[in-house]
Design an enzyme around this catalytic site. Structure first.
Site, PDB file in Angstrom:
ATOM      1  N   ASP A   1       0.658  -1.190   0.092  1.00  8.33           N
ATOM      2  CA  ASP A   1      -0.138   0.064  -0.027  1.00  8.33           C
ATOM      3  C   ASP A   1       0.900   1.127   0.017  1.00  8.33           C
ATOM      4  O   ASP A   1       1.769   1.515   0.759  1.00  8.33           O
ATOM      5  CB  ASP A   1      -0.917   0.087   1.016  1.00  8.33           C
ATOM      6  CG  ASP A   1      -1.852   1.298   1.388  1.00  8.33           C
ATOM      7  OD1 ASP A   1      -2.746   1.299   0.245  1.00  8.33           O
ATOM      8  OD2 ASP A   1      -1.587   1.986   2.366  1.00  8.33           O
TER       9      ASP A   1
ATOM     10  N   HIS B   1      -5.914   3.973 -15.400  1.00 10.88           N
ATOM     11  CA  HIS B   1      -7.398   4.042 -14.878  1.00 10.88           C
ATOM     12  C   HIS B   1      -7.947   5.600 -15.133  1.00 10.88           C
ATOM     13  O   HIS B   1      -8.961   5.882 -15.715  1.00 10.88           O
ATOM     14  CB  HIS B   1      -7.530   3.909 -13.405  1.00 10.88           C
ATOM     15  CG  HIS B   1      -8.549   4.075 -12.709  1.00 10.88           C
ATOM     16  ND1 HIS B   1      -8.869   5.547 -12.375  1.00 10.88           N
ATOM     17  CD2 HIS B   1      -9.918   3.585 -12.569  1.00 10.88           C
ATOM     18  CE1 HIS B   1     -10.322   5.765 -12.171  1.00 10.88           C
ATOM     19  NE2 HIS B   1     -10.646   4.369 -12.372  1.00 10.88           N
TER      20      HIS B   1
ATOM     21  N   HIS C   1       4.699   5.478  -1.796  1.00 12.04           N
ATOM     22  CA  HIS C   1       5.211   6.687  -1.790  1.00 12.04           C
ATOM     23  C   HIS C   1       5.177   7.394  -0.563  1.00 12.04           C
ATOM     24  O   HIS C   1       5.964   8.284  -0.338  1.00 12.04           O
ATOM     25  CB  HIS C   1       4.708   7.657  -2.752  1.00 12.04           C
ATOM     26  CG  HIS C   1       2.919   7.352  -2.737  1.00 12.04           C
ATOM     27  ND1 HIS C   1       2.202   6.537  -3.319  1.00 12.04           N
ATOM     28  CD2 HIS C   1       1.931   7.996  -1.770  1.00 12.04           C
ATOM     29  CE1 HIS C   1       0.985   6.555  -3.031  1.00 12.04           C
ATOM     30  NE2 HIS C   1       0.776   7.496  -2.192  1.00 12.04           N
TER      31      HIS C   1
ATOM     32  N   GLU D   1       1.572  -0.046  -4.707  1.00  8.97           N
ATOM     33  CA  GLU D   1       0.793   1.246  -5.231  1.00  8.97           C
ATOM     34  C   GLU D   1       1.723   2.239  -5.053  1.00  8.97           C
ATOM     35  O   GLU D   1       2.257   2.564  -3.888  1.00  8.97           O
ATOM     36  CB  GLU D   1      -0.347   1.033  -4.214  1.00  8.97           C
ATOM     37  CG  GLU D   1      -1.075   2.186  -4.556  1.00  8.97           C
ATOM     38  CD  GLU D   1      -2.178   2.796  -3.419  1.00  8.97           C
ATOM     39  OE1 GLU D   1      -3.154   3.461  -3.565  1.00  8.97           O
ATOM     40  OE2 GLU D   1      -1.734   2.389  -2.229  1.00  8.97           O
TER      41      GLU D   1
END
Length: 581
Positions: A244, A309, A247, A281
């Protein structure tokens, strides 16, 4: 049984196990560690007290039977009788399916979810990606505010239920991916600060102080997270981990935490002689994350690609708020760029960020399967004010176009549960915080956030209301009736084509060629001998495919192959997949 805990600043540490208390000794070989022995067996309750404080759960607890604030329980992983010998399922060529255990079925348990895995086999996906399973206060939630990153949420069934789920998935030939959260722990039930410097105020994240990856004591904190990751892969036979928000892993050390983690996972894969992988992610658009370590990268095996997306979503819906703004200026151009270059922002200016963003992928070095492509995710659905799915925003034909683009693009495709039959249920943000002040803060904060974007506060669902979670549970009667059954058949056909046609899993991103007409709203691309055409407009479109004969493999609406002039006529809001002969 040997017990141990890292508490580097403690003057005294005691173990309470099955009601008996004893002092632990400093480990002379490992600074900061305390250890000792006590009678215990599978299920024995225990905890640690630091300098006379309250008895707290083990930071490396494998089970929290009474929730995050209760005592830990011993787990003997050797007791589970694994049924299936599993040699693994690698990521390349895969199709992933993101699943939230608490809403996949009304029961909201791992055992109930396991009973629905036959559906995924018939659908044709290769891996099921479970959203986070670590314990959190209450019964229901998304899982991203979990604590005890070695344990399984007890209301989902605990450790044994996860093993049963994985065993059943492997029995059916499905790989299992688990979403893990290393960038923060939940605000409630997090007892790590009592033991040592697991967090640092040197850096901050959107969720508060950062996990300590580079300050004093960070060697042990990094080992804590790496060992947790390896435990899921080893003890539960998980095939891959989704990381998750990497960054938010702020790390200034020469060897980044992700590089350390990827090296450890690759080492375990070699030891176990089965493929293991990591999926990040990341919103950094930094190719170094998915570049192999031997080539100077961090060695993560794949990453979510939000740019695909966002381009797809704006092309379908016309939405332009927030981070959609850059893509909405010319959605088909943005979509064409992501299909051929992976990232849209590859050093270009991002108006949402107010600066240039990203770096170009080297398409000769980065295989296309290292990027995940999707039309919907838990984030992109659940972080809308009312959790509305794509099928509630666009026509069935446009939703089918989204499926076509997702499942024939160069990337590794991922679906969000229920997407495959255009589920009529929303997927909303829900919580079950046991702390009244935290519950009210979350409720108020979410309503204010969306009110700032034009929503009436009373129209934003209350996350604490049990009905919010109940509305978000899939309705398993839908797939058998129209219009859902037709959509499900379309997804099955597209996934089957991906397995049948080698060109659709070709890892060469540079081989994709795209043409489009922004005015007529059509886009077409080729991958080897495969041709894909989507018409997002309401009127029929004449799409030039070249004069080489082509045969229709799948079409949302009935169409004839292109004529001798190479023109393919596609009805409005429809899509076609062809093979040239």
């Amino acid at each position: 049984m040997q017990f141990e805990v890292w508490a580097p600043q403690a003057g005294r540490v005691t173990l309470q196990c099955e009601g008996a208390t004893r002092a632990l000794e400093r480990d002379p070989e490992r600074p900061g560690w305390w250890c000792g022995e006590a009678e215990a067996r599978d299920g024995s309750r225990y905890g640690f007290a630091v300098d006379g404080g309250p008895v707290l759960p083990d930071p490396r607890s494998r089970r929290q039977p009474d929730g995050p604030d209760g005592l830990s329980a011993v787990v003997d992983h050797g007791r589970y009788p694994w049924r299936v010998h599993w040699s693994g399922r690698p990521l390349p060529g895969g199709v992933l399916y993101e699943l939230h255990v608490g809403t996949y079925t009304p029961e909201g348990t791992l055992d109930a979810a396991a009973q629905r895995l036959d559906h995924l086999v018939r659908l044709g996906v290769t891996h099921v990606e479970l959203m986070p399973l670590c314990p959190f206060p209450g019964r229901h939630g998304w899982g991203y505010e979990g604590v005890s990153p070695w344990a399984v949420h007890e209301p989902y069934g605990g450790p044994e239920a996860l093993k049963r789920f994985v065993d059943r998935a492997h029995e059916l030939g499905l790989g299992v991916v688990l979403d893990v959260v290393h960038n923060h722990l939940g605000p409630s039930g997090n007892h790590l600060p009592a033991f040592g410097p697991y967090f640092t105020d040197t850096h901050h994240t959107p969720w508060g102080v950062a996990v300590n990856l580079d300050a004093p004591g960070s060697d042990e904190v990094r080992a804590y997270l790496v060992d947790s990751a390896l435990a899921w892969l080893r003890d539960y036979r998980i095939d891959g981990l989704r990381l998750d928000a990497v960054h938010a892993l702020v790390d200034t050390r020469a060897c980044h935490f992700l590089e350390q983690l990827s090296a450890a996972v690759d080492g375990l894969a070699a030891d176990l002689e089965r493929p293991l992988f990591l999926i990040a992610e990341s919103d950094l658009n930094d190719p170094r994350i998915i570049t192999p370590r031997a080539e100077g990268g961090l060695g993560v095996h794949a990453q979510w690609n939000d740019d695909f997306h966002h381009a797809l979503h704006t092309a379908l819906t016309g939405e332009s708020q927030g981070y959609y703004a850059d893509f909405a200026r010319d959605p088909l151009a943005a979509l064409a760029k992501t299909l051929t270059r992976g990232y849209f922002h590859d050093g270009t200016y991002s108006s949402f960020r107010g600066r240039s963003h990203g770096r170009a992928l080297d398409r000769g070095r980065v295989a296309a399967h290292r990027l995940m492509g999707y039309g919907q995710t838990h984030d992109q659905v659940g972080n809308r004010a009312q959790g509305d799915r794509l099928a509630s925003l666009v026509s069935p034909g446009l939703a089918a176009c989204a499926a076509t683009l997702t499942l024939t693009a160069p990337f590794t495709p991922m679906l969000f549960m229920g997407e495959e039959w255009a589920a009529g249920t929303p997927w909303q943000f829900f919580t079950d915080h046991t702390d009244p002040e935290l519950a009210e803060a979350v409720r108020t904060g979410r309503r204010r956030e969306f009110a700032a974007h034009g929503w009436r506060e009373e129209d934003v669902p209350d996350p604490q209301d049990p009905a919010t979670r109940e509305r978000s549970c899939l309705d398993w009667s839908e797939p058998a009736r129209e219009p859902h059954a037709r959509v499900l058949d379309w997804y099955r056909r597209l996934i089957a084509l991906r397995a049948e046609q080698p060109d659709l899993t070709d890892p060469d991103l540079a081989d994709t060629r795209v043409a489009y007409d922004a005015t007529a709203r059509w886009l077409a691309f080729r991958r080897g001998d495969i041709r894909v055409a989507v018409n997002l407009g309401t009127e029929p479109a004449a799409i030039p495919l070249g004069t080489r004969p082509a045969r229709v493999l799948a079409a949302w609406e009935p169409v004839e192959g292109p004529g001798t002039n190479g023109i393919l006529r596609v009805p409005g809001e429809s899509s076609v997949v062809l093979v040239q002969e």
